[in-house]
Motif scaffolding. Structure first.
Motif, PDB file in Angstrom:
ATOM      1  N   THR A  16       0.949  -1.116  -0.010  1.00 41.30           N
ATOM      2  CA  THR A  16       0.144   0.169   0.003  1.00 41.30           C
ATOM      3  C   THR A  16       0.880   1.177  -0.056  1.00 41.30           C
ATOM      4  O   THR A  16       0.545   2.319  -0.750  1.00 41.30           O
ATOM      5  CB  THR A  16      -1.022   0.093   1.397  1.00 41.30           C
ATOM      6  N   ASP A  40      -7.352  -5.328  -2.197  1.00 42.65           N
ATOM      7  CA  ASP A  40      -6.954  -6.041  -1.082  1.00 42.65           C
ATOM      8  C   ASP A  40      -8.183  -6.215  -0.172  1.00 42.65           C
ATOM      9  O   ASP A  40      -8.825  -5.042   0.047  1.00 42.65           O
ATOM     10  CB  ASP A  40      -5.823  -5.348  -0.499  1.00 42.65           C
ATOM     11  N   ASN A  44      -6.997  -0.526   2.705  1.00 42.20           N
ATOM     12  CA  ASN A  44      -6.763   0.850   3.161  1.00 42.20           C
ATOM     13  C   ASN A  44      -5.849   1.847   2.317  1.00 42.20           C
ATOM     14  O   ASN A  44      -5.305   2.680   3.068  1.00 42.20           O
ATOM     15  CB  ASN A  44      -6.173   0.404   4.502  1.00 42.20           C
ATOM     16  N   ASP A 132      -3.366  -2.100  -6.200  1.00 41.69           N
ATOM     17  CA  ASP A 132      -2.915  -2.520  -4.781  1.00 41.69           C
ATOM     18  C   ASP A 132      -3.527  -4.004  -4.391  1.00 41.69           C
ATOM     19  O   ASP A 132      -4.627  -4.065  -4.160  1.00 41.69           O
ATOM     20  CB  ASP A 132      -3.241  -1.446  -3.713  1.00 41.69           C
TER      21      ASP A 132
HETATM   22 MG   LIG Z   1      -1.809  -2.953   1.962  1.00 40.64          MG
END
Ligand SMILES: [Mg+2]
Ligand SMILES: Nc1ncnc2c1ncn2[C@@H]1O[C@H](COP(=O)(O)OP(=O)(O)OP(=O)(O)O)[C@@H](O)[C@H]1O
Length: 251
Positions: A16, A40, A44, A132
């Protein structure tokens, strides 16, 4: 079609962090608009980018599967298309789509097929797309895209970490995914690592090292206090290294 940069690596290695700073590199170098995809389940990326999120793609898919989830008079494809469009958070030069957690048992082939089609159409609106990922990369080939221009595998600067990155590199071969280039990114490098042993392990993965990101206290402090990584000063070691990586991508 967007140039697709996908970030992979085992848990906690810095996917991330790299995704957010690479997006920042693209925006600051006129390579916008960027589509950021958080693939993911424990999403986040939005926090690292300082973005508020809307619904997740998984929620939409689950809703479509439920028998009474689609309002009368609407077909499932129109329903999904409309809601996916609404799930995109829009920012300056950057839009974000969050895939969300697993949908649970059952067959989601039809909505996932619609999602793949939606992603294909969506990616035509952006020159760059940064994803991500989770370690397993399942989302990538099943839902998001069939081709990746650059797969960056993040590892910590340990032997075990590099071995795991090598396995992720091999895993890609078993997926229904066309990958242009693969490279290793070493994160949190610091003194005291047996460099010779590490280099030997890297060699075995067959992955070229595209960049090394130093251990940077500021990254940790920003995350610890919930501050977006977009606000890290330009002098931060992590920002500088990721900008060098961005320049080397040459895409
Ligand atoms: Mg991550
Ligand atoms: N170069 C760095 N210097 C210092 N801390 C770092 C660095 N890179 C990452 N971290 C810290 O390591 C932790 C994990 O980083 P990050 O969330 O980017 O990893 P991840 O691979 O996305 O994790 P997950 O698998 O949980 O999604 C965070 O607390 C982050 O602040």
């Amino acid at each position: 079609m967007a140039k697709n940069i996908s970030i992979a690596g085992k848990g906690g290695t810095g996917k991330t962090t790299l995704s957010a700073l690479l997006i920042r590199y693209l925006l600051e170098n006129g390579k916008s608009p960027v589509l950021a995809v958080d693939a993911d389940p424990n999403a986040n990326l939005n926090e690292a980018l300082g973005f508020a999120t809307r619904g997740t793609v998984s929620e939409i898919i689950k809703q479509t599967k439920a028998i009474d989830g689609v309002p009368q008079g609407m077909t499932k494809d129109i329903f999904i298309d409309y809601h996916l469009q609404m799930a995109i958070s829009e920012g300056e030069g950057l839009d974000l789509l969050v895939l969300g957690g697993p949908e649970g048992p059952g067959c989601y082939c039809f909505p996932n097929q619609l999602l793949s089609h939606f992603m294909e159409e969506l990616s035509k609106n952006y020159p760059y797309m940064v994803i991500d990922n989770e370690a397993g990369l399942e989302h990538l080939s099943r839902k998001v895209t069939q081709s990746v221009d650059y797969l960056l595998i993040v590892s910590d600067s340990t032997i075990r970490g590099v071995r795991s990155a090598g396995r992720i590199g091999n895993l890609v071969e078993s997926l229904d995914l066309k990958v242009g280039k693969k490279a290793l990114i070493l994160n949190r490098s610091h003194e005291g690592v047996d460099k010779k042993a590490l280099d030997e392990e890297i060699e075995k993965t067959g992955l070229p090292v595209l960049g090394v990101i130093p251990e940077d206290e500021m990254v940790f402090d920003f995350d610890a206090s919930g501050k977006p990584l977009f606000e890290l000063p330009q002098a931060s070691g992590a920002v500088k290294s990721v900008f060098e990586i961005g320049a080397k991508l040459a895409i």
